[in-house]
Design an enzyme around this catalytic site. Structure first.
Site, PDB file in Angstrom:
ATOM      1  N   ARG A   1      62.493  35.083  56.449  1.00 51.22           N
ATOM      2  CA  ARG A   1      62.729  35.099  57.887  1.00 51.22           C
ATOM      3  C   ARG A   1      63.706  36.227  58.250  1.00 51.22           C
ATOM      4  O   ARG A   1      64.656  36.492  57.512  1.00 51.22           O
ATOM      5  CB  ARG A   1      63.323  33.771  58.361  1.00 51.22           C
ATOM      6  CG  ARG A   1      62.338  32.619  58.413  1.00 51.22           C
ATOM      7  CD  ARG A   1      61.283  32.795  59.510  1.00 51.22           C
ATOM      8  NE  ARG A   1      60.372  31.670  59.585  1.00 51.22           N
ATOM      9  CZ  ARG A   1      59.163  31.628  59.017  1.00 51.22           C
ATOM     10  NH1 ARG A   1      58.701  32.654  58.332  1.00 51.22           N
ATOM     11  NH2 ARG A   1      58.394  30.559  59.163  1.00 51.22           N
TER      12      ARG A   1
ATOM     13  N   HIS B   1      54.859  40.788  59.189  1.00 54.03           N
ATOM     14  CA  HIS B   1      54.778  39.340  58.935  1.00 54.03           C
ATOM     15  C   HIS B   1      53.374  38.977  58.424  1.00 54.03           C
ATOM     16  O   HIS B   1      52.710  38.083  58.953  1.00 54.03           O
ATOM     17  CB  HIS B   1      55.129  38.530  60.188  1.00 54.03           C
ATOM     18  CG  HIS B   1      55.586  37.131  59.858  1.00 54.03           C
ATOM     19  ND1 HIS B   1      56.598  36.494  60.543  1.00 54.03           N
ATOM     20  CD2 HIS B   1      55.167  36.249  58.916  1.00 54.03           C
ATOM     21  CE1 HIS B   1      56.770  35.280  60.030  1.00 54.03           C
ATOM     22  NE2 HIS B   1      55.915  35.114  59.039  1.00 54.03           N
TER      23      HIS B   1
HETATM   24  P1  NDP Z   1      60.039  25.290  50.272  1.00 48.99           P
HETATM   25  O1  NDP Z   1      60.627  24.380  51.269  1.00 48.99           O
HETATM   26  O2  NDP Z   1      58.906  24.805  49.427  1.00 48.99           O
HETATM   27  O3  NDP Z   1      61.181  25.802  49.264  1.00 48.99           O
HETATM   28  C1  NDP Z   1      62.430  26.238  49.715  1.00 48.99           C
HETATM   29  C2  NDP Z   1      63.274  26.620  48.503  1.00 48.99           C
HETATM   30  O4  NDP Z   1      64.514  27.151  48.974  1.00 48.99           O
HETATM   31  C3  NDP Z   1      63.622  25.409  47.621  1.00 48.99           C
HETATM   32  O5  NDP Z   1      63.574  25.792  46.267  1.00 48.99           O
HETATM   33  C4  NDP Z   1      65.060  25.086  48.030  1.00 48.99           C
HETATM   34  O6  NDP Z   1      65.846  24.505  47.000  1.00 48.99           O
HETATM   35  C5  NDP Z   1      65.591  26.475  48.333  1.00 48.99           C
HETATM   36  N1  NDP Z   1      66.749  26.394  49.236  1.00 48.99           N
HETATM   37  C6  NDP Z   1      66.815  25.868  50.479  1.00 48.99           C
HETATM   38  N2  NDP Z   1      68.069  25.950  50.965  1.00 48.99           N
HETATM   39  C7  NDP Z   1      68.805  26.550  50.003  1.00 48.99           C
HETATM   40  C8  NDP Z   1      70.175  26.884  49.905  1.00 48.99           C
HETATM   41  N3  NDP Z   1      71.032  26.636  50.903  1.00 48.99           N
HETATM   42  N4  NDP Z   1      70.601  27.475  48.776  1.00 48.99           N
HETATM   43  C9  NDP Z   1      69.751  27.700  47.739  1.00 48.99           C
HETATM   44  N5  NDP Z   1      68.428  27.396  47.774  1.00 48.99           N
HETATM   45  C10 NDP Z   1      67.971  26.824  48.892  1.00 48.99           C
HETATM   46  O7  NDP Z   1      59.601  26.614  51.061  1.00 48.99           O
HETATM   47  P2  NDP Z   1      58.362  27.556  50.803  1.00 48.99           P
HETATM   48  O8  NDP Z   1      58.469  28.115  49.442  1.00 48.99           O
HETATM   49  O9  NDP Z   1      57.100  26.887  51.201  1.00 48.99           O
HETATM   50  O10 NDP Z   1      58.642  28.694  51.910  1.00 48.99           O
HETATM   51  C11 NDP Z   1      59.860  29.395  51.950  1.00 48.99           C
HETATM   52  C12 NDP Z   1      59.955  30.188  53.252  1.00 48.99           C
HETATM   53  O11 NDP Z   1      59.092  31.318  53.211  1.00 48.99           O
HETATM   54  C13 NDP Z   1      59.520  29.443  54.511  1.00 48.99           C
HETATM   55  O12 NDP Z   1      60.535  28.579  54.975  1.00 48.99           O
HETATM   56  C14 NDP Z   1      59.248  30.576  55.462  1.00 48.99           C
HETATM   57  O13 NDP Z   1      60.427  30.896  56.148  1.00 48.99           O
HETATM   58  C15 NDP Z   1      58.847  31.735  54.562  1.00 48.99           C
HETATM   59  N6  NDP Z   1      57.442  32.083  54.686  1.00 48.99           N
HETATM   60  C16 NDP Z   1      57.110  33.375  55.022  1.00 48.99           C
HETATM   61  C17 NDP Z   1      55.802  33.760  55.110  1.00 48.99           C
HETATM   62  C18 NDP Z   1      55.435  35.163  55.412  1.00 48.99           C
HETATM   63  O14 NDP Z   1      54.243  35.460  55.610  1.00 48.99           O
HETATM   64  N7  NDP Z   1      56.377  36.080  55.483  1.00 48.99           N
HETATM   65  C19 NDP Z   1      54.706  32.816  54.869  1.00 48.99           C
HETATM   66  C20 NDP Z   1      55.161  31.488  54.518  1.00 48.99           C
HETATM   67  C21 NDP Z   1      56.476  31.149  54.442  1.00 48.99           C
HETATM   68  P3  NDP Z   1      65.567  22.995  46.518  1.00 48.99           P
HETATM   69  O15 NDP Z   1      64.195  23.029  45.921  1.00 48.99           O
HETATM   70  O16 NDP Z   1      66.628  22.762  45.500  1.00 48.99           O
HETATM   71  O17 NDP Z   1      65.651  22.118  47.712  1.00 48.99           O
HETATM   72  C1  OXD Z   2      55.066  30.562  57.555  1.00 51.12           C
HETATM   73  C2  OXD Z   2      54.933  31.956  57.971  1.00 51.12           C
HETATM   74  O1  OXD Z   2      56.135  29.962  57.721  1.00 51.12           O
HETATM   75  O2  OXD Z   2      53.797  32.457  58.091  1.00 51.12           O
HETATM   76  O3  OXD Z   2      54.058  30.021  57.048  1.00 51.12           O
HETATM   77  O4  OXD Z   2      55.940  32.628  58.171  1.00 51.12           O
END
Ligand code: NDP
Ligand code: OXD
Length: 310
Positions: free
Chosen positions: A225, A273
């Site tokens: 993000r 994006h």
């Molecule tokens: P998940 O919710 O599956 O995983 C999030 C990960 O981040 C977990 O491992 C979590 O740790 C870790 N995390 C969260 N907060 C913290 C913190 N404060 N410190 C350390 N680690 C932390 O998310 P996804 O993998 O599905 O997606 C991640 C992000 O990617 C989305 O939220 C979105 O913003 C972005 N995204 C972007 C896209 C694009 O096209 N650019 C497409 C899709 C998503 P734990 O497992 O220990 O809770």
């Molecule tokens: C998502 C994205 O959150 O596309 O899936 O950014």
């Protein structure tokens, strides 16, 4: 059942409505702005809803994010409390992200931006880069996307470290957890990939203090993000040589404004994006299945934790 659909682009909103109608026969699916009886709406399927959009629906059973992140839903300060939020995730999204991360890590690893610049000058440029086994890559976030990105990089031979909130085992990846694990995670990292969710804890995490803890000249890939990144700190770190290159897929304002300085900075690669842009056909099938499951008995695999923020 009645479903209100919102995406900022009305044409795309209509496309999603058409697909969801095909997949959920007998359900009423309409653009959120066309809803005449808000009290009858059971579900909202949204991407970046406007503040107040969801508060109109007094009997909402769940909100579906058209995407993996739920920050765009939680950003609505008038969001009805206690209404479950369902994420849209799946193999399609994960595969696209693993391709994006592999592509851009390899680009930075093999010094591709410098090679393209050399080609533009007609220069024969032969940088000697270490093999992947000599390159340390760090992945922030080890959820659905980060875990697959990290194991893909490990399979390519990179020395991969990962950072999550809580400890876990990921094959081929040295995992660090929590604030206390951040220093060790960052130390020596030459290519940093951000796949964290946007929460109060992670907003602005890509800042000067963090860049200073990476290997000098490191590359940054932000596919999560825009507000994770402090834009001024990125430019200062590039100017100082603390960072060498950056690839950015996400921005504070999207589309990135035409006059934004990032567009013309040769050290920054911009993608719009598209790292893991959801394909409406596949996405609609996942959403229809999730709505169907949730409507049956209130359980669904992809429920987000709104209190945690992801
Ligand atoms: P998940 O919710 O599956 O995983 C999030 C990960 O981040 C977990 O491992 C979590 O740790 C870790 N995390 C969260 N907060 C913290 C913190 N404060 N410190 C350390 N680690 C932390 O998310 P996804 O993998 O599905 O997606 C991640 C992000 O990617 C989305 O939220 C979105 O913003 C972005 N995204 C972007 C896209 C694009 O096209 N650019 C497409 C899709 C998503 P734990 O497992 O220990 O809770
Ligand atoms: C998502 C994205 O959150 O596309 O899936 O950014």
């Amino acid at each position: 059942m009645s479903v209100a659909v919102y995406l900022p682009n009305p044409d795309r909103c209509e496309d999603w409505c058409v697909m969801l109608r095909e997949l959920l026969p007998g359900w009423t699916i309409e653009p959120l702005d066309a809803v005449q009886d808000p009290a009858a709406v059971d579900y909202a399927v949204v991407w970046r809803p406007r503040t107040g959009d969801l508060a109109r629906f007094a009997n909402l059973k769940a909100t579906v994010s058209i995407g993996a992140g739920i920050d765009h839903v939680l950003a609505d300060t008038s969001l009805p409390q206690g209404v479950p939020i369902i994420r849209t995730v799946g193999a399609d999204l994960t595969q696209r992200m693993r391709e994006y991360v592999a592509l851009h890590v390899l680009r930075h690893h093999r010094d591709m931006p410098a090679m393209l610049a050399a080609q533009a000058r007609g220069a024969w440029f032969q940088p000697v880069v270490p093999p992947a086994t000599g390159r340390r890559v760090g992945v922030m976030g080890l959820g659905n996307l980060g875990k697959v990105a990290a194991t893909t990089l490990a399979a390519l031979g990179f020395q991969v470290t990962g950072w999550a909130r809580t400890p876990r085992e990921v094959p081929g990846v040295e995992v660090h957890a929590g604030v206390e694990g951040l220093d060790a995670f960052l130390a020596g990292t030459e290519i940093l990939v951000n796949l964290l969710p946007l929460t109060p804890e992670t907003t602005g995490i890509l800042n000067a203090g963090l860049f200073a803890r990476l290997a000098p000249g490191a590359a940054l890939i932000n596919a999560a993000r825009g507000p994770h990144l402090v834009d001024d700190d990125l430019v200062a770190a590039l100017d100082a040589g603390q960072l060498g290159q950056a690839t950015l897929d996400v921005f504070h304002v999207e589309p990135l404004p035409k006059d934004h300085r990032f567009w013309t900075d040769p050290r920054i690669t911009i993608t719009a994006h598209t790292a893991s842009l959801i394909d409406p056909g596949t996405g609609a099938r996942i959403i229809a299945r999730n709505l169907h499951d949730f409507d049956r008995d209130g359980t669904v695999a992809d429920l987000a934790d709104a209190a945690r923020g992801y």
